[in-house]
Design a protein around this motif. Sequence first.
Motif, PDB file in Angstrom:
ATOM      1  N   HIS A   1      79.855  -2.193 101.965  1.00  0.00           N
ATOM      2  CA  HIS A   1      80.825  -3.290 101.839  1.00  0.00           C
ATOM      3  C   HIS A   1      82.068  -2.756 101.130  1.00  0.00           C
ATOM      4  N   PRO A   2      83.259  -3.127 101.600  1.00  0.00           N
ATOM      5  CA  PRO A   2      84.487  -2.616 100.962  1.00  0.00           C
ATOM      6  C   PRO A   2      84.562  -2.866  99.462  1.00  0.00           C
ATOM      7  N   ASN A   3      83.936  -3.943  98.980  1.00  0.00           N
ATOM      8  CA  ASN A   3      83.993  -4.259  97.559  1.00  0.00           C
ATOM      9  C   ASN A   3      82.699  -3.925  96.825  1.00  0.00           C
TER      10      ASN A   3
ATOM     11  N   ASP B   1      76.860  -7.254  94.598  1.00  0.00           N
ATOM     12  CA  ASP B   1      75.651  -6.801  93.910  1.00  0.00           C
ATOM     13  C   ASP B   1      74.618  -7.919  93.790  1.00  0.00           C
ATOM     14  N   LEU B   2      75.065  -9.110  93.425  1.00  0.00           N
ATOM     15  CA  LEU B   2      74.149 -10.243  93.305  1.00  0.00           C
ATOM     16  C   LEU B   2      73.518 -10.567  94.659  1.00  0.00           C
ATOM     17  N   LEU B   3      74.308 -10.558  95.697  1.00  0.00           N
ATOM     18  CA  LEU B   3      73.813 -10.827  97.049  1.00  0.00           C
ATOM     19  C   LEU B   3      72.779  -9.773  97.449  1.00  0.00           C
ATOM     20  N   ALA B   4      73.069  -8.519  97.164  1.00  0.00           N
ATOM     21  CA  ALA B   4      72.138  -7.435  97.500  1.00  0.00           C
ATOM     22  C   ALA B   4      70.810  -7.614  96.778  1.00  0.00           C
TER      23      ALA B   4
ATOM     24  N   LEU C   1      84.842 -10.669  99.177  1.00  0.00           N
ATOM     25  CA  LEU C   1      83.746 -10.992  98.273  1.00  0.00           C
ATOM     26  C   LEU C   1      83.836 -10.073  97.052  1.00  0.00           C
ATOM     27  N   PRO C   2      83.906 -10.640  95.851  1.00  0.00           N
ATOM     28  CA  PRO C   2      84.035  -9.794  94.658  1.00  0.00           C
ATOM     29  C   PRO C   2      82.839  -8.853  94.488  1.00  0.00           C
TER      30      PRO C   2
END
Length: 151
Positions: free
Chosen positions: A91-93, A75-78, A69-70
């Motif tokens: 998250h790794p990314n 950030d948007l998901l969070a 996931l980019p």
Amino acid sequence: MSERWQGWATRLDDPALPPLIAAGVASRGTLEERHALTANRALPHDVLLTIITTNEPEVAGGLLLNYDLPSEMVDLLAERLSLPDALASGHPNASLVRKMRHPVGELTGLALHRFFLAVRATDDEQQHLHTVIDEEPRARLAAAWEKVRPT
């Protein structure tokens, strides 16, 4: 259901899934299909946005298990799901800003590897950070990294 769709119905996590089928599943698939789709590591940005912007946190949250996931989507998901920072920052990314707030001893090897790539850490710096992790696993990554590469 079309014959083409039937060929992909059980392989929604396959990176070769055609973008049109992925988009269709993201917007009109069953709950189970949309959740299976979140494991696909090659989803186009528009499909990721469709999943994230639905009002189904149980589906969108599945994207946190997708380690491709980019960063901007993490950030948007969070933001969209009002995730606790500790969940998104590991998250790794996760973005560097977000990742720097995470306890260094709780970062996965993949998250650390991607951090090292982002900051272009030398082998000596990587070893030094691992020493700091052993000594202070609860320190935030920012504090631990400051001991390795003081500003």
